[in-house]
Write a protein that holds these residues in place. Structure first.
Motif, mmCIF file in Angstrom:
data_model
loop_
_atom_site.group_PDB
_atom_site.id
_atom_site.type_symbol
_atom_site.label_atom_id
_atom_site.label_comp_id
_atom_site.label_asym_id
_atom_site.label_seq_id
_atom_site.Cartn_x
_atom_site.Cartn_y
_atom_site.Cartn_z
ATOM 1 N N SER A 1 23.337 -7.346 42.906
ATOM 2 C CA SER A 1 23.598 -6.520 41.734
ATOM 3 C C SER A 1 23.687 -7.416 40.517
ATOM 4 N N ALA A 2 23.594 -6.814 39.346
ATOM 5 C CA ALA A 2 23.761 -7.538 38.088
ATOM 6 C C ALA A 2 25.074 -7.101 37.455
ATOM 7 N N PHE A 3 25.698 -8.018 36.731
ATOM 8 C CA PHE A 3 26.981 -7.749 36.091
ATOM 9 C C PHE A 3 26.939 -8.224 34.643
ATOM 10 N N ARG A 4 27.764 -7.620 33.814
ATOM 11 C CA ARG A 4 27.881 -8.062 32.428
ATOM 12 C C ARG A 4 29.280 -7.770 31.913
ATOM 13 N N THR A 5 29.692 -8.561 30.931
ATOM 14 C CA THR A 5 30.962 -8.330 30.260
ATOM 15 C C THR A 5 30.756 -7.259 29.195
ATOM 16 N N PRO A 6 31.511 -6.185 29.228
ATOM 17 C CA PRO A 6 31.319 -5.121 28.236
ATOM 18 C C PRO A 6 31.678 -5.594 26.836
ATOM 19 N N ARG A 7 31.008 -5.020 25.858
ATOM 20 C CA ARG A 7 31.279 -5.347 24.452
ATOM 21 C C ARG A 7 32.354 -4.420 23.902
ATOM 22 N N ALA A 8 33.143 -4.952 22.977
ATOM 23 C CA ALA A 8 34.160 -4.151 22.301
ATOM 24 C C ALA A 8 33.481 -3.231 21.288
ATOM 25 N N ALA A 9 34.272 -2.380 20.661
ATOM 26 C CA ALA A 9 33.724 -1.429 19.702
ATOM 27 C C ALA A 9 33.032 -2.131 18.536
ATOM 28 N N ASN A 10 33.476 -3.355 18.214
ATOM 29 C CA ASN A 10 32.863 -4.095 17.113
ATOM 30 C C ASN A 10 31.628 -4.886 17.542
ATOM 31 N N GLY A 11 31.224 -4.725 18.807
ATOM 32 C CA GLY A 11 30.034 -5.394 19.297
ATOM 33 C C GLY A 11 30.264 -6.778 19.864
ATOM 34 N N LYS A 12 31.482 -7.298 19.752
ATOM 35 C CA LYS A 12 31.766 -8.639 20.242
ATOM 36 C C LYS A 12 32.212 -8.608 21.702
ATOM 37 N N ILE A 13 32.013 -9.738 22.388
ATOM 38 C CA ILE A 13 32.375 -9.870 23.790
ATOM 39 C C ILE A 13 33.685 -10.640 23.910
ATOM 40 N N ASN A 14 34.625 -10.064 24.635
ATOM 41 C CA ASN A 14 35.871 -10.745 24.921
ATOM 42 C C ASN A 14 35.695 -11.507 26.230
ATOM 43 N N LEU A 15 35.671 -12.822 26.155
ATOM 44 C CA LEU A 15 35.371 -13.630 27.330
ATOM 45 C C LEU A 15 36.408 -13.467 28.433
ATOM 46 N N GLY A 16 37.568 -12.942 28.120
ATOM 47 C CA GLY A 16 38.574 -12.730 29.150
ATOM 48 C C GLY A 16 38.418 -11.418 29.892
ATOM 49 N N THR A 17 37.484 -10.583 29.456
ATOM 50 C CA THR A 17 37.285 -9.277 30.081
ATOM 51 C C THR A 17 36.439 -9.418 31.344
ATOM 52 N N PRO A 18 36.849 -8.835 32.455
ATOM 53 C CA PRO A 18 36.064 -8.943 33.695
ATOM 54 C C PRO A 18 34.672 -8.329 33.533
ATOM 55 N N MET A 19 33.702 -8.919 34.212
ATOM 56 C CA MET A 19 32.352 -8.369 34.199
ATOM 57 C C MET A 19 32.302 -7.087 35.033
ATOM 58 N N LEU A 20 31.478 -6.157 34.596
ATOM 59 C CA LEU A 20 31.297 -4.886 35.285
ATOM 60 C C LEU A 20 29.865 -4.796 35.801
ATOM 61 N N PRO A 21 29.639 -4.042 36.878
ATOM 62 C CA PRO A 21 28.280 -3.950 37.423
ATOM 63 C C PRO A 21 27.371 -3.098 36.553
#
Length: 528
Positions: free
Chosen positions: A284-304
């Motif tokens: 599967s592929a995973f990615r860290t979701p972006r916040a409402a402002n479009g930025k990625i919080n590196l501490g946020t777990p990746m989701l499938p």
């Protein structure tokens, strides 16, 4: 009395042969005839994925491959060797109805807890599992042949949704099976043999390969019948995860009209999976979701990455296909087979101009993740030259082209939303259906064209221009079709015309911004 049903030899896995014929084969023949088979195909996309995972686990235990040279020998051979396979199959029990160790089941579950076998089939409407298309009720008698029951058994262990199950003692709660919320990704070759090897990552438990694999790794059938009580644990390795016992199941057969059929099943909570899926799951592929402002919080777990009923999985091509030495494993993670394909191409096993297919399987669950509402399957081209690429420009280019589609789609929804807001009406989904599904084919053409440009060392300019034209045309056609339909209902034509004009202006601006963004990533021709 029950009759043995040996899954190693009995025909039960549905396949399509190279000549297009459909047939069922056993576990032995699915490997030994893999060079003559096009693909495995189940009644549903999740079933297809579950069967592939089961066969992959068997392949790993028989053939490895532990090293790149081992993989190369398997790849160059016409067919898989029957000697190690037969030796392995004789060591373990594959009888679906074995009295002590029935395949992927728990013999200790009491037969009196059994209910209709329809509970094993998500699209059957039984109890809380209501569907739109089936009219089965608990009192209905459902009979399925052993081969069909075996396929649904494998599927349930991999894809069964969460929710309340029949308790063995007191515990009714069950978590979702490992694949139930994933988009399971398969790299597809010309034959089943190619497909299995393309997805067969290096496997050697003695040296703990792949990561998360221990020397104790083994598929479910090697460990014998489990205890009936549920539990939780970390996976012992890759084949353990591929055959994860997420449910305790017992099929109950009987003889009807001289034929053995399965009429009841006991389905109870099984083993809960501990650990983080991005660290465990390689298909599967995973990615860290972006916040409402479009930025990625590196501490946020990746989701499938998941499939969407309307928007195509091609929108996740960056996460599915591309390698980025900086971003990968920090904010995104592609299926592990692609990393291996890049290395095998570098070693000369696979031509650089090869284009495989990523086939993605999944299902849609309700908001409580306890009912299957639909099955999903999509495909995306997997050009080897793009899989191998390591430059950030490629990811930027493809990401920008996907942004063009997203922004044009947002403009369409904005036109629809503002019109209905003014008219105090609820928007429908007509625009999405007229837009997103139509983009899948042009994006496939775009990816193949970019791959060709990469192989030839030329600019991707023509590919980008063709994609730009396709997106704008499809968006304008969708808008035109929608406005014509609304106008036919004699609504406020003035408001309709105003919102359509706003859409066209916004689309023009989106196109200009895209041109500037894309120009930063285009490869220059050597003649420029």
């Amino acid at each position: 009395m029950t009759t043995p049903f040996d899954l190693s030899v009995e025909p039960w896995i549905s396949v399509v042969c190279l000549d297009g014929a459909r047939e069922d084969v056993g576990l032995r023949d699915v490997l030994l005839q893999a060079h003559e088979i096009r693909r495995i195909v189940g009644e549903t996309p999740p079933m297809t994925a579950a069967l592939y995972r089961l066969v992959l686990a068997l392949l790993h235990r028989v053939y490895g491959p532990a090293r790149r040279d081992d993989w190369g020998e398997l790849w160059s051979a016409k067919a898989f060797d029957e000697v190690p396979l037969d030796r392995y199959l004789q060591m373990y029990e594959f009888d679906l109805f074995h009295p002590e160790a029935p395949f992927l089941q728990c013999s200790a579950l009491p037969e009196e807890k059994g209910s209709t076998v329809a509970k094993l089939i998500p699209h059957k409407s039984v109890g809380n599992n209501a569907t739109l298309f089936d009219h089965t009720v608990v009192s209905d008698r459902v009979e399925v042949p052993p081969a069909t029951a075996a396929r649904w058994l494998v599927t349930a262990q991999a894809f069964d949704p969460g929710g309340m199950k029949t308790p063995y003692e007191k515990d009714k709660s069950s978590e979702r099976a490992p694949c139930s919320s994933l988009g399971v990704v398969l790299v597809e070759g010309r034959t089943l043999k190619e497909t299995l090897l393309l997805n067969a990552i290096s496997y050697d438990p003695q040296v703990e390969k792949p990561p998360m694999t221990t020397v104790e790794d083994a598929p479910a059938w090697e460990r014998g019948a489990p205890l009936p009580t549920p539990g939780s644990r970390d996976p012992l390795g890759w084949t353990d995860l591929l055959t994860w016992p997420s449910r305790r199941i017992r099929l109950i057969p009987e003889i009807v009209g001289g034929e053995q059929v399965v009429t009841k099943v006991v389905l109870t909570p099984g083993m809960r999976l501990k650990g983080s899926l991005p660290d465990l799951e390689f298909m599967s592929a995973f990615r860290t979701p972006r916040a409402a402002n479009g930025k990625i919080n590196l501490g946020t777990p990746m989701l499938p990455i998941r499939l969407h009923p309307v928007r195509g999985v091609w929108r996740h091509s960056v996460e599915l296909l591309l390698h980025d030495p900086w971003e990968e494993e920090r904010t995104r993670q592609r299926p592990r087979a692609l990393k291996q394909i890049a290395a095998l191409t570098e070693a000369g096993y696979i031509p650089d101009d090869t284009v495989y297919t990523l086939r993605v399987f999944g299902q849609k669950l309700d908001k409580n993740a306890s009912v299957v509402e639909g099955y999903l399957e999509e495909e995306v081209p997997a050009p080897v030259a793009l899989i191998r690429a390591t430059d950030k420009e490629l990811a930027g280019l493809i990401g920008t082209t996907i942004e063009l589609a997203d922004e044009a789609g947002a403009a369409l929804r904005g036109m629809q939303r503002e019109y209905h807001k003014a008219m105090r009406a609820e928007p429908d989904v007509t625009l999405d259906l007229a837009y997103w599904p139509v983009l899948a084919r042009p994006f496939e053409v775009f990816l193949r064209a970019v791959n060709t440009a990469r192989v030839r060392g030329t600019s991707e300019r023509n590919a980008v221009a063709a994609w730009r034209r396709a997106v704008l045309r499809i968006a304008e056609d969708a808008a035109g079709t929608w406005t014509a339909g609304v106008a036919a209902s004699d609504r406020n034509l003035s408001m309709l015309g105003k919102q359509h004009a706003v859409f066209r202006n916004r689309l023009s601006k989106i196109a200009r911004v895209f041109d500037a963004r894309a120009a930063k990533y285009l490869t220059k021709d050597e003649t420029e």
